[in-house]
Design a protein around this motif. Structure first.
Motif, PDB file in Angstrom:
ATOM      1  N   SER A 167       0.659   7.043  18.175  1.00 39.47           N
ATOM      2  CA  SER A 167       1.521   8.207  17.931  1.00 39.47           C
ATOM      3  C   SER A 167       2.688   8.248  18.911  1.00 39.47           C
ATOM      4  CB  SER A 167       0.703   9.494  18.023  1.00 39.47           C
ATOM      5  OG  SER A 167      -0.275   9.530  17.009  1.00 39.47           O
ATOM      6  N   LEU A 168       2.420   7.914  20.170  1.00 33.68           N
ATOM      7  CA  LEU A 168       3.471   7.955  21.177  1.00 33.68           C
ATOM      8  C   LEU A 168       4.495   6.837  20.993  1.00 33.68           C
ATOM      9  CD1 LEU A 168       1.267   8.802  24.280  1.00 33.68           C
ATOM     10  CD2 LEU A 168       3.056  10.246  23.329  1.00 33.68           C
ATOM     11  N   LEU A 169       4.049   5.701  20.462  1.00 31.52           N
ATOM     12  CA  LEU A 169       4.942   4.562  20.295  1.00 31.52           C
ATOM     13  C   LEU A 169       5.765   4.644  19.017  1.00 31.52           C
ATOM     14  CD1 LEU A 169       2.569   1.659  21.403  1.00 31.52           C
ATOM     15  CD2 LEU A 169       4.598   2.465  22.621  1.00 31.52           C
ATOM     16  N   ARG A 170       5.377   5.538  18.106  1.00 29.69           N
ATOM     17  CA  ARG A 170       5.976   5.542  16.770  1.00 29.69           C
ATOM     18  C   ARG A 170       7.499   5.686  16.800  1.00 29.69           C
ATOM     19  NH1 ARG A 170       3.674   8.037  11.812  1.00 29.69           N
ATOM     20  NH2 ARG A 170       2.331   9.246  13.175  1.00 29.69           N
ATOM     21  N   ALA A 171       8.033   6.560  17.636  1.00 29.46           N
ATOM     22  CA  ALA A 171       9.479   6.807  17.628  1.00 29.46           C
ATOM     23  C   ALA A 171      10.267   5.614  18.140  1.00 29.46           C
ATOM     24  CB  ALA A 171       9.801   8.049  18.451  1.00 29.46           C
ATOM     25  N   ALA A 172       9.865   5.051  19.279  1.00 30.67           N
ATOM     26  CA  ALA A 172      10.641   3.978  19.904  1.00 30.67           C
ATOM     27  C   ALA A 172      10.212   2.591  19.461  1.00 30.67           C
ATOM     28  CB  ALA A 172      10.540   4.093  21.424  1.00 30.67           C
ATOM     29  N   HIS A 173       8.941   2.419  19.128  1.00 32.88           N
ATOM     30  CA  HIS A 173       8.409   1.097  18.785  1.00 32.88           C
ATOM     31  C   HIS A 173       7.532   1.211  17.532  1.00 32.88           C
ATOM     32  CE1 HIS A 173       9.789  -0.187  22.751  1.00 32.88           C
ATOM     33  NE2 HIS A 173       9.130   0.829  23.274  1.00 32.88           N
ATOM     34  N   PRO A 174       8.141   1.531  16.374  1.00 34.76           N
ATOM     35  CA  PRO A 174       7.327   1.805  15.187  1.00 34.76           C
ATOM     36  C   PRO A 174       6.487   0.619  14.720  1.00 34.76           C
ATOM     37  CG  PRO A 174       9.660   1.677  14.624  1.00 34.76           C
ATOM     38  CD  PRO A 174       9.582   1.707  16.111  1.00 34.76           C
ATOM     39  N   ALA A 175       6.979  -0.613  14.885  1.00 39.36           N
ATOM     40  CA  ALA A 175       6.199  -1.771  14.439  1.00 39.36           C
ATOM     41  C   ALA A 175       4.922  -1.910  15.269  1.00 39.36           C
ATOM     42  CB  ALA A 175       7.041  -3.040  14.528  1.00 39.36           C
ATOM     43  N   ARG A 176       5.032  -1.719  16.575  1.00 36.36           N
ATOM     44  CA  ARG A 176       3.839  -1.764  17.425  1.00 36.36           C
ATOM     45  C   ARG A 176       2.899  -0.619  17.097  1.00 36.36           C
ATOM     46  NH1 ARG A 176       4.764  -1.912  23.541  1.00 36.36           N
ATOM     47  NH2 ARG A 176       2.495  -1.954  23.389  1.00 36.36           N
ATOM     48  N   ALA A 177       3.455   0.543  16.819  1.00 42.25           N
ATOM     49  CA  ALA A 177       2.623   1.689  16.444  1.00 42.25           C
ATOM     50  C   ALA A 177       1.833   1.368  15.182  1.00 42.25           C
ATOM     51  CB  ALA A 177       3.493   2.922  16.232  1.00 42.25           C
ATOM     52  N   ALA A 178       2.492   0.731  14.217  1.00 41.56           N
ATOM     53  CA  ALA A 178       1.813   0.391  12.962  1.00 41.56           C
ATOM     54  C   ALA A 178       0.619  -0.524  13.221  1.00 41.56           C
ATOM     55  CB  ALA A 178       2.795  -0.274  12.005  1.00 41.56           C
ATOM     56  N   GLU A 179       0.788  -1.503  14.114  1.00 41.44           N
ATOM     57  CA  GLU A 179      -0.333  -2.390  14.434  1.00 41.44           C
ATOM     58  C   GLU A 179      -1.521  -1.602  14.982  1.00 41.44           C
ATOM     59  OE1 GLU A 179       1.299  -6.673  15.789  1.00 41.44           O
ATOM     60  OE2 GLU A 179       1.890  -5.051  17.114  1.00 41.44           O
ATOM     61  N   LEU A 180      -1.241  -0.657  15.858  1.00 37.75           N
ATOM     62  CA  LEU A 180      -2.319   0.135  16.452  1.00 37.75           C
ATOM     63  C   LEU A 180      -2.962   1.056  15.425  1.00 37.75           C
ATOM     64  CD1 LEU A 180      -0.784   1.044  19.939  1.00 37.75           C
ATOM     65  CD2 LEU A 180      -2.317  -0.838  19.344  1.00 37.75           C
ATOM     66  N   PHE A 181      -2.155   1.647  14.544  1.00 37.85           N
ATOM     67  CA  PHE A 181      -2.723   2.497  13.491  1.00 37.85           C
ATOM     68  C   PHE A 181      -3.664   1.682  12.598  1.00 37.85           C
ATOM     69  CE2 PHE A 181       0.987   5.574  13.938  1.00 37.85           C
ATOM     70  CZ  PHE A 181       0.191   6.642  14.329  1.00 37.85           C
ATOM     71  N   LEU A 182      -3.303   0.440  12.306  1.00 43.31           N
ATOM     72  CA  LEU A 182      -4.162  -0.389  11.451  1.00 43.31           C
ATOM     73  C   LEU A 182      -5.456  -0.769  12.159  1.00 43.31           C
ATOM     74  CD1 LEU A 182      -1.478  -2.624   9.717  1.00 43.31           C
ATOM     75  CD2 LEU A 182      -2.851  -0.808   8.686  1.00 43.31           C
ATOM     76  N   VAL A 183      -5.384  -1.020  13.462  1.00 49.29           N
ATOM     77  CA  VAL A 183      -6.616  -1.246  14.225  1.00 49.29           C
ATOM     78  C   VAL A 183      -7.483   0.010  14.181  1.00 49.29           C
ATOM     79  CG1 VAL A 183      -7.601  -1.677  16.514  1.00 49.29           C
ATOM     80  CG2 VAL A 183      -5.601  -2.977  15.748  1.00 49.29           C
ATOM     81  N   GLY A 184      -6.854   1.160  14.373  1.00 49.15           N
ATOM     82  CA  GLY A 184      -7.593   2.421  14.307  1.00 49.15           C
ATOM     83  C   GLY A 184      -8.243   2.630  12.953  1.00 49.15           C
ATOM     84  N   ALA A 185      -7.533   2.265  11.885  1.00 44.69           N
ATOM     85  CA  ALA A 185      -8.083   2.423  10.538  1.00 44.69           C
ATOM     86  C   ALA A 185      -9.314   1.552  10.345  1.00 44.69           C
ATOM     87  CB  ALA A 185      -7.019   2.065   9.499  1.00 44.69           C
ATOM     88  N   ARG A 186      -9.272   0.313  10.879  1.00 46.66           N
ATOM     89  CA  ARG A 186     -10.442  -0.564  10.750  1.00 46.66           C
ATOM     90  C   ARG A 186     -11.644  -0.044  11.519  1.00 46.66           C
ATOM     91  NH1 ARG A 186      -6.560  -4.614  11.542  1.00 46.66           N
ATOM     92  NH2 ARG A 186      -7.275  -4.964  13.679  1.00 46.66           N
TER      93      ARG A 186
END
Length: 305
Positions: A137-156
């Motif tokens: 969530s914190l990375l979403r604004a400045a580093h959205p691609a990295r945020a997406a990777e973490l969200f997908l790990v969280g989803a798994r």
């Protein structure tokens, strides 16, 4: 308002017309987004220092209470505004309590963002799930691609039934990163879900975002058939989820601009009505778009079928 700032920021402010009353009402209701929009719209190029302090206050409060992903840039902007107020004659002592509050929030947010930047996908496989999702969530604004990777790990990793929320967040972040093709299946899956379950219902605003971004993608791709299908789907889902589409302020503005670009008067007028009914104050530029939408709808309705 904070007790320390209450006397300094109290009206009247000398705004034109009935805007003092509108601003007072917004502050009384703690509708800081409305107050922020109003002040940004009407402040002169060189506003008096007290209005600069008030603008700093509402920018900071709106981010702290509503637009939480904006807290760091909001705090930075607030400090700049307070510096301008002091340069214009406001005493350092008068703004000190608010400045200290903003600086404390900025320091805390900076520490959280630095910790988030250390969260790699590899670390996310082992770190507490709550920390992984906070970092995303914190990375979403400045580093959205990295945020997406973490969200997908969280989803798994999330077995609580909330995994679809994290996949939707990943899709939104990938879209924001410009990786539209990768985002598309995640956003489409978001629209295909039943968000009426107890785990998903509180987060159903993700549907609003997914529909908006997919409509935007279809428009940019000049895929009119996809656009028409998505529009019907978005409207139906909005009714089903009791959040008429588009319901988010940002999405309403995006859709209004997009529909005006498409010269779609009836739909633009519908979004304009939705937008107008949700807000206490419309900035001048947005009010002009609302008027344009209604004019376009009237012109198109008068054309022979």
């Amino acid at each position: 308002m904070t007790v320390s700032s209450e006397h300094l920021l109290a009206g009247p402010w000398g705004l034109p017309g009935e805007l003092d009353a509108a601003l007072a009402q917004a502050l009384e209701q703690e509708s800081y987004g409305t107050a922020l929009a109003l002040l940004r719209d009407v402040l002169p190029d060189n506003p008096p220092p007290r209005l600069l302090v008030l603008l700093a206050f509402v920018r900071f409060q709106d981010a702290r209470e509503v637009m939480v992903t904006e807290l760091m840039p909001a705090a930075q902007e607030a400090l700049t505004l307070l510096e301008r107020a002091c340069e214009a004659g406001m005493s350092l002592e008068a703004v000190a309590p608010l400045r200290e509050e903003v600086e404390r929030a900025l320091s805390e947010e900076t520490a959280r963002e630095l910790a988030a930047e250390r969260m790699t996908p590899e670390r996310a496989e082992q770190a507490p799930l709550e920390e992984v999702l906070e970092a995303a969530s914190l990375l979403r604004a400045a580093h959205p691609a990295r945020a997406a990777e973490l969200f997908l790990v969280g989803a798994r990793r999330d077995a609580s039934g909330r995994a679809p929320i994290h996949r939707a967040d990943a899709g939104i972040a990938l879209y924001q990163a410009g990786r539209v093709q990768e985002a598309q299946p995640l956003l489409e899956a978001t629209l295909a879900l039943d968000w009426r379950t107890p785990e998903l219902w509180p987060e159903r605003l993700h549907v609003d975002w997914a529909a908006t971004l997919l409509l935007e993608r279809a428009h940019r791709a000049q895929d009119d058939a996809a656009f028409e299908t998505l529009w019907v789907q978005a409207m139906a889902l909005g009714r089903q989820l009791q959040r008429p589409f588009p319901s988010n302020w940002l999405n309403q503005e995006r859709m209004l601009s997009l529909l005006l670009e498409r010269k779609d008067g009836p739909r633009a007028a519908l979004v304009a009505l939705r937008l107008e009914s949700n807000r206490e104050y419309l900035p001048r530029a947005l009010a002009a778009q609302v008027a344009e939408a209604r004019t376009l709808a009237r012109q198109q309705s008068a054309l022979p079928s």
